[in-house]
Write an enzyme that holds these catalytic residues in place. Structure first.
Site, PDB file in Angstrom:
ATOM      1  N   SER A 232       0.834  -1.200   0.000  1.00  0.00           N
ATOM      2  CA  SER A 232       0.000   0.000   0.000  1.00  0.00           C
ATOM      3  C   SER A 232       0.868   1.249   0.000  1.00  0.00           C
ATOM      4  O   SER A 232       2.044   1.227   0.373  1.00  0.00           O
ATOM      5  CB  SER A 232      -0.912   0.013   1.230  1.00  0.00           C
ATOM      6  OG  SER A 232      -0.168   0.285   2.408  1.00  0.00           O
TER       7      SER A 232
ATOM      8  N   LYS B 110       0.400  -0.797  15.515  1.00  0.00           N
ATOM      9  CA  LYS B 110      -0.945  -1.177  15.942  1.00  0.00           C
ATOM     10  C   LYS B 110      -1.462  -2.403  15.191  1.00  0.00           C
ATOM     11  O   LYS B 110      -2.445  -3.012  15.598  1.00  0.00           O
ATOM     12  CB  LYS B 110      -1.913  -0.008  15.793  1.00  0.00           C
ATOM     13  CG  LYS B 110      -2.188   0.452  14.380  1.00  0.00           C
ATOM     14  CD  LYS B 110      -3.115   1.656  14.380  1.00  0.00           C
ATOM     15  CE  LYS B 110      -3.392   2.172  12.979  1.00  0.00           C
ATOM     16  NZ  LYS B 110      -4.097   1.213  12.122  1.00  0.00           N
ATOM     17  N   ASP B 111      -0.807  -2.775  14.078  1.00  0.00           N
ATOM     18  CA  ASP B 111      -1.217  -3.961  13.326  1.00  0.00           C
ATOM     19  C   ASP B 111      -0.570  -5.246  13.841  1.00  0.00           C
ATOM     20  O   ASP B 111      -0.905  -6.329  13.356  1.00  0.00           O
ATOM     21  CB  ASP B 111      -0.857  -3.802  11.839  1.00  0.00           C
ATOM     22  CG  ASP B 111      -1.673  -2.727  11.151  1.00  0.00           C
ATOM     23  OD1 ASP B 111      -2.771  -2.417  11.647  1.00  0.00           O
ATOM     24  OD2 ASP B 111      -1.212  -2.185  10.124  1.00  0.00           O
TER      25      ASP B 111
ATOM     26  N   THR C  99     -15.797   4.188   9.276  1.00  0.00           N
ATOM     27  CA  THR C  99     -14.611   3.667   9.944  1.00  0.00           C
ATOM     28  C   THR C  99     -14.695   2.145   9.959  1.00  0.00           C
ATOM     29  O   THR C  99     -15.791   1.587  10.026  1.00  0.00           O
ATOM     30  CB  THR C  99     -14.472   4.184  11.387  1.00  0.00           C
ATOM     31  OG1 THR C  99     -13.334   3.556  11.995  1.00  0.00           O
ATOM     32  CG2 THR C  99     -15.699   3.881  12.233  1.00  0.00           C
TER      33      THR C  99
ATOM     34  N   SER D 222     -13.025   0.555  12.356  1.00  0.00           N
ATOM     35  CA  SER D 222     -12.517   0.294  13.696  1.00  0.00           C
ATOM     36  C   SER D 222     -13.633   0.304  14.726  1.00  0.00           C
ATOM     37  O   SER D 222     -14.262   1.348  14.950  1.00  0.00           O
ATOM     38  CB  SER D 222     -11.468   1.354  14.069  1.00  0.00           C
ATOM     39  OG  SER D 222     -11.255   1.407  15.460  1.00  0.00           O
TER      40      SER D 222
ATOM     41  N   ARG E 170     -13.202   0.383  17.848  1.00  0.00           N
ATOM     42  CA  ARG E 170     -12.777   1.362  18.861  1.00  0.00           C
ATOM     43  C   ARG E 170     -13.218   2.766  18.483  1.00  0.00           C
ATOM     44  O   ARG E 170     -13.766   3.513  19.311  1.00  0.00           O
ATOM     45  CB  ARG E 170     -11.241   1.316  18.991  1.00  0.00           C
ATOM     46  CG  ARG E 170     -10.647   2.403  19.886  1.00  0.00           C
ATOM     47  CD  ARG E 170      -9.128   2.453  19.745  1.00  0.00           C
ATOM     48  NE  ARG E 170      -8.713   2.729  18.381  1.00  0.00           N
ATOM     49  CZ  ARG E 170      -8.660   3.955  17.832  1.00  0.00           C
ATOM     50  NH1 ARG E 170      -9.007   5.019  18.546  1.00  0.00           N
ATOM     51  NH2 ARG E 170      -8.256   4.116  16.590  1.00  0.00           N
ATOM     52  N   ARG E 171     -12.973   3.151  17.225  1.00  0.00           N
ATOM     53  CA  ARG E 171     -13.391   4.476  16.785  1.00  0.00           C
ATOM     54  C   ARG E 171     -14.909   4.605  16.791  1.00  0.00           C
ATOM     55  O   ARG E 171     -15.464   5.617  17.217  1.00  0.00           O
ATOM     56  CB  ARG E 171     -12.831   4.763  15.384  1.00  0.00           C
ATOM     57  CG  ARG E 171     -11.332   4.987  15.363  1.00  0.00           C
ATOM     58  CD  ARG E 171     -10.803   5.121  13.948  1.00  0.00           C
ATOM     59  NE  ARG E 171      -9.354   5.367  13.945  1.00  0.00           N
ATOM     60  CZ  ARG E 171      -8.538   4.955  12.988  1.00  0.00           C
ATOM     61  NH1 ARG E 171      -9.013   4.267  11.955  1.00  0.00           N
ATOM     62  NH2 ARG E 171      -7.249   5.217  13.057  1.00  0.00           N
TER      63      ARG E 171
ATOM     64  N   ARG F 118     -13.708  -0.269   4.297  1.00  0.00           N
ATOM     65  CA  ARG F 118     -12.395  -0.857   4.086  1.00  0.00           C
ATOM     66  C   ARG F 118     -11.691  -0.076   2.995  1.00  0.00           C
ATOM     67  O   ARG F 118     -12.252   0.802   2.381  1.00  0.00           O
ATOM     68  CB  ARG F 118     -12.517  -2.327   3.642  1.00  0.00           C
ATOM     69  CG  ARG F 118     -12.962  -3.310   4.715  1.00  0.00           C
ATOM     70  CD  ARG F 118     -11.917  -3.593   5.777  1.00  0.00           C
ATOM     71  NE  ARG F 118     -10.585  -3.790   5.247  1.00  0.00           N
ATOM     72  CZ  ARG F 118     -10.122  -4.912   4.711  1.00  0.00           C
ATOM     73  NH1 ARG F 118     -10.906  -5.954   4.588  1.00  0.00           N
ATOM     74  NH2 ARG F 118      -8.878  -5.005   4.296  1.00  0.00           N
ATOM     75  N   GLY F 119     -10.448  -0.462   2.718  1.00  0.00           N
ATOM     76  CA  GLY F 119      -9.726   0.121   1.598  1.00  0.00           C
ATOM     77  C   GLY F 119      -8.548   0.955   2.042  1.00  0.00           C
ATOM     78  O   GLY F 119      -8.383   1.285   3.222  1.00  0.00           O
ATOM     79  N   ASN F 120      -7.713   1.302   1.077  1.00  0.00           N
ATOM     80  CA  ASN F 120      -6.565   2.147   1.341  1.00  0.00           C
ATOM     81  C   ASN F 120      -7.014   3.564   1.685  1.00  0.00           C
ATOM     82  O   ASN F 120      -8.190   3.925   1.540  1.00  0.00           O
ATOM     83  CB  ASN F 120      -5.632   2.157   0.135  1.00  0.00           C
ATOM     84  CG  ASN F 120      -4.936   0.820  -0.059  1.00  0.00           C
ATOM     85  OD1 ASN F 120      -4.779   0.051   0.878  1.00  0.00           O
ATOM     86  ND2 ASN F 120      -4.539   0.528  -1.287  1.00  0.00           N
ATOM     87  N   VAL F 121      -6.065   4.373   2.117  1.00  0.00           N
ATOM     88  CA  VAL F 121      -6.389   5.731   2.565  1.00  0.00           C
ATOM     89  C   VAL F 121      -7.116   6.518   1.484  1.00  0.00           C
ATOM     90  O   VAL F 121      -8.118   7.192   1.743  1.00  0.00           O
ATOM     91  CB  VAL F 121      -5.108   6.464   3.012  1.00  0.00           C
ATOM     92  CG1 VAL F 121      -5.392   7.931   3.301  1.00  0.00           C
ATOM     93  CG2 VAL F 121      -4.517   5.790   4.251  1.00  0.00           C
TER      94      VAL F 121
ATOM     95  N   THR G 139      -8.997   5.464  -0.989  1.00  0.00           N
ATOM     96  CA  THR G 139     -10.357   4.966  -1.146  1.00  0.00           C
ATOM     97  C   THR G 139     -11.253   5.506  -0.043  1.00  0.00           C
ATOM     98  O   THR G 139     -12.381   5.947  -0.289  1.00  0.00           O
ATOM     99  CB  THR G 139     -10.372   3.432  -1.112  1.00  0.00           C
ATOM    100  OG1 THR G 139      -9.606   2.944  -2.206  1.00  0.00           O
ATOM    101  CG2 THR G 139     -11.784   2.880  -1.208  1.00  0.00           C
ATOM    102  N   ARG G 140     -10.754   5.505   1.186  1.00  0.00           N
ATOM    103  CA  ARG G 140     -11.559   5.975   2.313  1.00  0.00           C
ATOM    104  C   ARG G 140     -11.837   7.466   2.208  1.00  0.00           C
ATOM    105  O   ARG G 140     -12.956   7.912   2.441  1.00  0.00           O
ATOM    106  CB  ARG G 140     -10.850   5.645   3.633  1.00  0.00           C
ATOM    107  CG  ARG G 140     -10.698   4.150   3.866  1.00  0.00           C
ATOM    108  CD  ARG G 140     -10.076   3.839   5.209  1.00  0.00           C
ATOM    109  NE  ARG G 140      -9.756   2.427   5.335  1.00  0.00           N
ATOM    110  CZ  ARG G 140      -9.848   1.736   6.451  1.00  0.00           C
ATOM    111  NH1 ARG G 140     -10.266   2.314   7.555  1.00  0.00           N
ATOM    112  NH2 ARG G 140      -9.532   0.460   6.488  1.00  0.00           N
TER     113      ARG G 140
ATOM    114  N   CYS H  34      -7.660  -5.823  17.483  1.00  0.00           N
ATOM    115  CA  CYS H  34      -8.216  -4.671  16.780  1.00  0.00           C
ATOM    116  C   CYS H  34      -9.732  -4.734  16.681  1.00  0.00           C
ATOM    117  O   CYS H  34     -10.377  -3.737  16.353  1.00  0.00           O
ATOM    118  CB  CYS H  34      -7.604  -4.541  15.391  1.00  0.00           C
ATOM    119  SG  CYS H  34      -8.082  -5.861  14.260  1.00  0.00           S
TER     120      CYS H  34
END
Length: 324
Positions: free
Chosen positions: A13, A81-82, A125, A127, A129-130, A147-150, A152-153, A258
Site C-alpha cells: 500500500s 498497531k497492526d 470507519t 474500527s 474502537r473508533r 475498508r480500503g486504502n487511505v 479509497t476511504r 483490533c
C-alpha cells in the site's frame, strides 16, 4: 562503503511503502549500507469484508513475518498497531522510531468538526474502537463500516478531491459519506493532512495501542548486517518504546485485538509514565476510562504498568462491557 546490501520488507500500500521508505532511508543514512525493498502481499490486502472479521490484529503482519523467517528480507516495517501483542519466537522488534501524531483525525465534508456534523450524519470507519467512541460522543450519528486504502476511504467523503484507488473500483459509491476517521499519522506521512478537518482530542477518542508508531522487526540474531543493527539501536526511541510497551501490555492482558473497542495511550511526563485507557460498549452507550502511573521508567516497569491497569479494568467489569 561496503558492497553489502540489506533488504527491507513492506506491504504494497502507499502508506506502507512510504513508511518503509522513510525507515530504509534513515537506516541507509546512518549505516551507509545500500538497500533493496521487497514487496510482500498480505491477507489483509487481498481479503474483503470488515477488518474486525478478518482474523484480528495480525492479518497484515503474518506474510511479512513469514518473509523474514524465510530469509526473503532482512528487516520488516510494520505499523505497530497492526502487530499482535504476542511476539513470535525467532523475531524481535529491533527499533521503535520516534512516534508520530497519536491522534485520530476526522475528515469531513465542508470542513466540519465532529460536534458540527448534522444529526444522523454518516461516519465511515472500520474500527470498533473508533465507532464506539464516536457514538459515545455523538449517539445520533450513523457508523458505516468501510475498508480500503487511505485514498479509497477519503474518496467516500462528499466533495472530497481524493481519487479512488484501483482497489475500490466498482465496489462502493464515492462521496456517499459525511465523514471518515483515519489515523492522523498515516495522513501526515502521505502528505494528505489537508483533508483533516479536526484532530480528535484523546479526551474524546483514545487511540489504538501503538497508534502512530512503527516497528522495525528482524530475526533474533539481527539483520545480518552489523552496521544496520547499530543503526537500528540509534533509531530506537526510548520514550516511544516505554509508551508502546505499556499500551501493548494492557491490550495483551485484556486478551483484546483490533476487533475490541479498547483505546490506550501512554506518555512520559518528566520522570513519570502515564497510561490512559478506555473500554467501551460497542454501541457507545457506556465507557470506562481509567489511568495509572509509574516512576519505573524501564521496559519492565512499563509492562508492569500496562498489566496492572488492565487488571483494574477487568476487576471493574471491562470484559463484559467491551465484549472481550
Amino acid at each position: 562503503m561496503s558492497a553489502e546490501r540489506f533488504t527491507i520488507g513492506t506491504r504494497g500500500s502507499a502508506l506502507a511503502t512510504t513508511q518503509t521508505g522513510n525507515v530504509a532511508a534513515q537506516l541507509h543514512e546512518i549505516s551507509q549500507v545500500p538497500y533493496d525493498t521487497v514487496l510482500v502481499k498480505t491477507e489483509g490486502d487481498v481479503t474483503t469484508g470488515p477488518l474486525s472479521q478478518l482474523g484480528g490484529t495480525g492479518v497484515f503482519a503474518a506474510a511479512l513475518r513469514q518473509a523474514l523467517y524465510e530469509g526473503n528480507c532482512d528487516l520488516a516495517v510494520h505499523s505497530l498497531k497492526d502487530l499482535p501483542t504476542t511476539q513470535p519466537e525467532g523475531l524481535v522488534i529491533a527499533a521503535t522510531p520516534k512516534r508520530a501524531d497519536v491522534r485520530d483525525a476526522l475528515c469531513a465534508r465542508d470542513g466540519l468538526f465532529l460536534a458540527e456534523l448534522p444529526e444522523g450524519a454518516t461516519v465511515g470507519t472500520g474500527s470498533p474502537r473508533r465507532a464506539a467512541q464516536v457514538l459515545a460522543f455523538r449517539p445520533d450519528l450513523k457508523i458505516v463500516d468501510i475498508r480500503g486504502n487511505v485514498g479509497t476511504r477519503l474518496g467516500r467523503v462528499k466533495g472530497s478531491p481524493a481519487q479512488k484507488d484501483d482497489g475500490g473500483v466498482g465496489r462502493t459509491a464515492q462521496g456517499d459519506l459525511d465523514a471518515v476517521i483515519l489515523a492522523a499519522a498515516g495522513l501526515e506521512r502521505l502528505g494528505l493532512e489537508s483533508h483533516i478537518t479536526e484532530y480528535l482530542d484523546p479526551e474524546i477518542m483514545l487511540p489504538a495501542p501503538g497508534q502512530g508508531s512503527l516497528a522495525v522487526e528482524v530475526r533474533t540474531g539481527g539483520s545480518g548486517h552489523p552496521s544496520v543493527d547499530a543503526a537500528l539501536e540509534t533509531m530506537d526511541d526510548g520514550d516511544t518504546r516505554l509508551a508502546i510497551t505499556a499500551e501493548r501490555a494492557l491490550l495483551a492482558r485484556l486478551e483484546a485485538g483490533c476487533a475490541a473497542p479498547i483505546g490506550a495511550l501512554a506518555t512520559v511526563h518528566g520522570e513519570v509514565l502515564v497510561l490512559d485507557s478506555v473500554a467501551c460498549r460497542p454501541d457507545g452507550t457506556d465507557t470506562m476510562r481509567r489511568s495509572a502511573t509509574t516512576q519505573t521508567l524501564t521496559v519492565d516497569g512499563a509492562h508492569a504498568l500496562g498489566v496492572a491497569l488492565a487488571e483494574q479494568l477487568l476487576r471493574e467489569g471491562a470484559a463484559d462491557l467491551a465484549g472481550l
